[in-house]
Design a protein around this motif. Structure first.
Motif, PDB file in Angstrom:
ATOM      1  N   TYR A 218      -2.112   2.818  -2.591  1.00 58.24           N
ATOM      2  CA  TYR A 218      -2.902   2.675  -1.366  1.00 58.24           C
ATOM      3  C   TYR A 218      -2.221   3.353  -0.175  1.00 58.24           C
ATOM      4  O   TYR A 218      -2.873   4.009   0.652  1.00 58.24           O
ATOM      5  CB  TYR A 218      -3.116   1.197  -1.040  1.00 58.24           C
TER       6      TYR A 218
ATOM      7  N   ILE B  52      -7.930   0.469   4.480  1.00 60.21           N
ATOM      8  CA  ILE B  52      -6.842   0.650   3.516  1.00 60.21           C
ATOM      9  C   ILE B  52      -5.724  -0.336   3.807  1.00 60.21           C
ATOM     10  O   ILE B  52      -5.163  -0.959   2.895  1.00 60.21           O
ATOM     11  CB  ILE B  52      -6.318   2.096   3.552  1.00 60.21           C
TER      12      ILE B  52
ATOM     13  N   VAL C 159      -4.374  -3.314   1.341  1.00 57.78           N
ATOM     14  CA  VAL C 159      -2.951  -3.498   1.027  1.00 57.78           C
ATOM     15  C   VAL C 159      -2.567  -4.968   1.156  1.00 57.78           C
ATOM     16  O   VAL C 159      -1.858  -5.523   0.305  1.00 57.78           O
ATOM     17  CB  VAL C 159      -2.078  -2.618   1.949  1.00 57.78           C
TER      18      VAL C 159
ATOM     19  N   ASP D  14      -4.119  -6.869  -1.707  1.00 57.23           N
ATOM     20  CA  ASP D  14      -3.384  -6.546  -2.937  1.00 57.23           C
ATOM     21  C   ASP D  14      -2.100  -7.364  -3.035  1.00 57.23           C
ATOM     22  O   ASP D  14      -1.773  -7.917  -4.088  1.00 57.23           O
ATOM     23  CB  ASP D  14      -3.075  -5.049  -2.937  1.00 57.23           C
TER      24      ASP D  14
ATOM     25  N   ALA E 182      -6.850   0.675  -7.919  1.00 58.16           N
ATOM     26  CA  ALA E 182      -6.672   1.175  -6.551  1.00 58.16           C
ATOM     27  C   ALA E 182      -7.500   2.435  -6.314  1.00 58.16           C
ATOM     28  O   ALA E 182      -8.132   2.588  -5.256  1.00 58.16           O
ATOM     29  CB  ALA E 182      -5.191   1.451  -6.286  1.00 58.16           C
TER      30      ALA E 182
ATOM     31  N   PHE F 112     -10.595   2.596  -3.657  1.00 58.77           N
ATOM     32  CA  PHE F 112     -10.552   3.587  -2.590  1.00 58.77           C
ATOM     33  C   PHE F 112     -11.838   4.416  -2.561  1.00 58.77           C
ATOM     34  O   PHE F 112     -12.408   4.654  -1.478  1.00 58.77           O
ATOM     35  CB  PHE F 112      -9.345   4.502  -2.772  1.00 58.77           C
TER      36      PHE F 112
END
Length: 375
Positions: free
Chosen positions: A86, A140, A144, A147, A167, A171
């Motif tokens: 990422y 993004i 993160v 995640d 990922a 995206f």
């Protein structure tokens, strides 16, 4: 006497005619100059005394920092982890953001060249990319945080969500959704208008110019100024910040309380204690990053909501400060996300050939246990 009066009258009439002709010529020249300035002078909603030096410095630093970050995060030892995947995408997106925004600013302020006014296509496409990439950058960072939170809490979901292939798919999905949200810009932004330029007496030139603004219709004007500004405020700053804060709380609870209460063997406790100390520092950094994010980006969106319609030039100093803050976030992300990461520093040292290779590999093994839970 009569002849003298007639001669004086004739001279006065001639002088008056000459003065009127001169005034008319001067007036036409002034009109031509004024129209030319309107066509060539860039927008004055920013103070160039502040934005000009900042644009050069920030573009230089951001280019080096984001390019270096992308190289580091795509190294073999890092790209196999979803978090660093990422951040590699983030480096590219931030690089595009600063070139679209600051590059446009430099061309406009230094060379009086506004690429959005070169053609209607460039007006629509450049504006669309500017909004889409800035939104993508925020999300993004949000992903993160999600995640990390999933990686250290939900083990079953961790195996599916926190993978490089996942990922990549997430995206691409974000790119599609954000493009759809901002797609109205491609259809309604900008218009062609005819401007009349006076060249000489009774001679005018009709010239078509590109007016890159959302004031193309009354409906779209009110939509862009109010509704879309609110959408921009929530999608660009508020919702990402809220999600980041919640994820930071989850990570903090997991690392500060849950792990400390887990029954572990003495050897495992010793190993976990060192890693937990590092992870706690990362969690503190995550909270700082969230605060920096909202501090730097919120003012520009708030200004879009509360400024009077079409009166941006009254807020030149405020607009200049918010522009500096917002692009600083995109240019200096590598400092906050990269330098704070042990893996980033070790990989950078390895790329630059600094330090002993065996020592670096041992440190990678030490940090590897916590790679999926934090930077």
């Amino acid at each position: 006497m009569s002849f003298t009066w007639s001669l004086a009258s004739s001279l006065a009439t001639t002088e008056q005619t000459r003065i009127q002709s001169t005034e008319t010529s001067t007036l036409n020249t002034n009109i031509t100059t004024l129209v030319t300035e309107i066509l060539t002078t860039p927008s004055d909603i920013y103070d160039p005394r502040l934005t000009r030096p900042f644009a050069i410095i920030c573009l230089f630093i951001g280019s080096i920092g984001n390019s270096l970050s992308f190289i580091v995060f795509t190294q073999k030892q890092l790209r196999t982890h979803s978090t660093f995947r990422y951040l590699a995408y983030l480096s590219i997106v931030d690089l595009i953001v600063i070139y679209l925004g600051l590059g446009h600013l430099i061309l406009r302020d230094y060379f009086h060249l506004d690429i959005r006014e070169r053609s209607l296509f460039l007006c629509k496409f450049h504006t669309f990319l500017t909004y889409a990439t800035t939104h993508l950058s925020s999300w993004i960072l949000t992903i993160v945080s999600i995640d990390r939170a999933i990686a250290c809490t939900v083990i079953r979901l961790n195996k599916r969500f926190c993978r490089p292939k996942s990922a990549d798919r997430i995206f691409v999905a974000m790119c599609i959704v954000i493009a759809l949200i901002n797609s109205h810009i491609l259809f309604f932004m900008g218009s062609k208008q005819t401007v009349v330029r006076s060249i000489s007496n009774n001679v005018s030139l009709h010239q078509q110019v590109i007016v890159c603004t959302h004031n193309t219709s009354e409906v779209y004007f009110h939509f862009f100024e109010k509704r879309y500004s609110i959408i921009d405020l929530f999608s660009y700053v508020l919702i990402p910040f809220l999600i980041m804060t919640v994820c930071a709380g989850i990570i903090a609870y997991r690392l500060f309380f849950s792990l400390s209460k887990t029954q572990l063997t003495n050897a495992s406790k010793k190993k976990t204690r060192k890693g937990t100390r590092r992870a706690k520092q990362i969690s503190y950094m995550l909270l700082i990053l969230n605060l920096v994010f909202v501090i730097l980006l919120a003012p520009i969106v708030v200004g879009q909501v509360f400024q009077e319609l079409n009166q941006e030039h009254h807020y030149r100093l405020y607009n200049s400060i918010t522009l500096v803050l917002s692009y600083s976030n995109h240019a200096l992300n590598f400092v906050l996300y990269g330098i704070a990461s042990p893996q980033f520093r070790l990989t950078l040292r390895q790329l630059l050939g600094l330090g002993n290779t065996n020592t670096i590999q041992r440190r990678f093994q030490t940090f590897g246990f916590f790679t999926s839970t934090g930077l």
